[in-house]
Design a protein around this motif. Structure first.
Motif, short mmCIF file in Angstrom:
data_model
loop_
_atom_site.label_atom_id
_atom_site.label_comp_id
_atom_site.label_asym_id
_atom_site.label_seq_id
_atom_site.Cartn_x
_atom_site.Cartn_y
_atom_site.Cartn_z
N THR A 2 62.50 99.00 71.37
CA THR A 2 61.71 99.11 72.48
C THR A 2 61.35 100.35 72.56
O THR A 2 61.99 101.44 71.87
CB THR A 2 62.53 98.74 73.66
N ALA A 3 60.35 100.74 73.41
CA ALA A 3 59.75 101.95 73.63
C ALA A 3 60.66 102.94 74.12
O ALA A 3 60.70 104.19 73.92
CB ALA A 3 58.30 102.10 74.39
N ALA A 22 58.62 102.25 68.47
CA ALA A 22 58.31 100.70 68.81
C ALA A 22 56.77 100.61 68.18
O ALA A 22 56.40 99.49 67.61
CB ALA A 22 58.45 100.18 70.01
N THR A 23 55.72 101.50 68.61
CA THR A 23 54.44 101.45 68.32
C THR A 23 54.29 101.59 66.89
O THR A 23 53.30 101.01 65.92
CB THR A 23 53.79 102.55 68.77
N LEU A 28 53.14 99.34 61.48
CA LEU A 28 53.43 99.32 59.75
C LEU A 28 53.72 97.72 59.44
O LEU A 28 53.69 97.54 58.21
CB LEU A 28 54.53 100.25 59.49
N ALA A 29 53.90 96.86 60.41
CA ALA A 29 53.83 95.65 59.98
C ALA A 29 52.73 95.01 59.37
O ALA A 29 52.75 93.92 58.50
CB ALA A 29 54.41 94.84 61.41
N PRO A 187 55.20 109.07 76.04
CA PRO A 187 56.54 109.00 76.52
C PRO A 187 56.71 108.38 77.95
O PRO A 187 56.23 108.82 78.66
CB PRO A 187 57.41 110.10 76.08
N GLY A 188 57.86 107.51 78.26
CA GLY A 188 58.19 107.47 79.56
C GLY A 188 58.96 108.77 79.89
O GLY A 188 59.49 109.32 79.13
#
Length: 345
Positions: A2-3, A22-23, A28-29, A187-188
């Motif tokens: 997760t982020a 996560a991003t 890259l998937a 970022p959070g």
């Protein structure tokens, strides 16, 4: 993943910043359909260049994992880690002269783009992909941007360009339209604070607020010299009628010559954050970037006209985009401070 995951990542993801993993995994998937040109955009100080370089590492890997991440063990991964991969080009605001010495420059010129185009058309040394990272893309001068257009229009097979931009609106529309835009993840707050603590940054919450939530910028601003200089500047901004633009701007010339543009960048950032907070306080809100100067901002808020303040703040943003170019940082600071003082006349 997760982020907010900042625990120790698998080795393949260690190069990415915690809020990017996560991003990056999602992007890259789709590695098999990676675009030939990517515009990595987002605010200054959130790690866009790091993200682009790690994407480059994954694209150059000769034994990528099924999820598209780099293996970290092949020859290409080793060359990237050593900064010696022949199929990776980085165009930044640094040049190497004939004696091998590096120097800072104000813009990316056409000769470097021509050399990049020639390199792009050569066969890959490793028989794999080739990647070029241009950061910041706003630094391309007009001739360089025009020269890059041909490579973007007719990219050689398996050659990927990554443009990194703090202000993508400053990148010519002809270039933007030929790139897939990729918003860099911000970022959070909790993730950023934990990362800054791991970096040994004291009073992380305060410097993160000063940096507008940008952790890499916060790490830079945490430098004691930067904090001392910020206090001097903001104390002067809090007394506009007594402000001497010449005296305050002279502090930039007091720094070593190779630091003066950095000091100007700091000053413009502080002015931008100060005027944004001034507008918030004038509208009945609380300061976000400078809570330690809340009393000074509250005293000034009734004395400034909202429209004039908005126009001045917008001019600061334009000047900040050009901060690498001025030959005389002190004179730029003087003119900017004179404009600030006029807000209160």
């Amino acid at each position: 993943m997760t982020a907010g995951d900042v625990d120790a990542p698998p080795p393949a993801w260690q190069g990415f910043l915690p809020w990017q993993r996560a991003t990056a995994a999602e992007a890259l998937a789709s590695r098999a359909t990676w675009p030939h040109a990517l515009l990595v955009a987002g605010p200054r100080g959130i790690g866009k260049r790091t993200l682009a370089l790690n994407f480059a590492r994954c694209l150059l890997c000769e034994a990528p994992a099924p999820d598209g991440s780099a293996c970290g063990a092949c020859a290409s991964c080793g060359l990237v880690a050593a900064g010696q991969h022949p199929d990776l080009r980085r165009l930044e605001l640094v040049e190497t002269d004939d004696e091998g010495e590096t120097k800072a420059v104000n813009e990316i010129r056409i000769d470097r783009i021509r050399a990049l185009s020639e390199w792009a058309n050569l066969t890959s040394h490793r028989g794999n992909a080739k990647v070029a990272v241009i950061a910041p893309a706003e630094a391309l001068n007009a001739n360089a941007a025009n020269a890059l257009l041909k490579t973007l229009e007719e990219p050689p097979p398996r050659t990927y360009l990554m443009l990194v931009a703090h202000q993508p609106g400053q990148v010519p529309a002809t270039l933007r339209s030929r790139c897939r835009r990729f918003p860099a993840p911000p970022p959070g707050g909790d993730v950023a604070l934990r990362w800054l603590a791991e970096q040994g940054v004291p009073d992380a919450a305060a410097v993160l607020a000063q940096a507008g939530g940008a952790p890499l910028l916060a790490r830079e601003l945490a430098d004691p010299a930067a904090q001392d200089e910020r206090r001097n500047w903001l104390a002067a901004l809090g007394r506009p009628k007594a402000l001497s633009p010449v005296a305050l701007a002279a502090r930039i010339d007091a720094a070593p010559k190779d630091e003066r543009k950095l000091r100007l960048a700091w000053a413009l950032d502080w002015l931008g954050a100060w005027t944004a907070d001034l507008a918030r306080v004038a509208a009945g809100g609380a300061p976000l970037r400078n809570p330690d100067f809340a009393a000074a901002l509250a005293a000034l808020a009734p004395a400034v006209a909202p429209v004039a303040l908005f126009r001045y703040h917008r001019s600061l943003l334009r000047q900040r985009a050009l901060v690498a170019h001025p030959l005389q940082p002190r004179l730029v600071a003087e003119a900017t401070l004179i404009g600030y003082r006029e807000l209160f006349r």
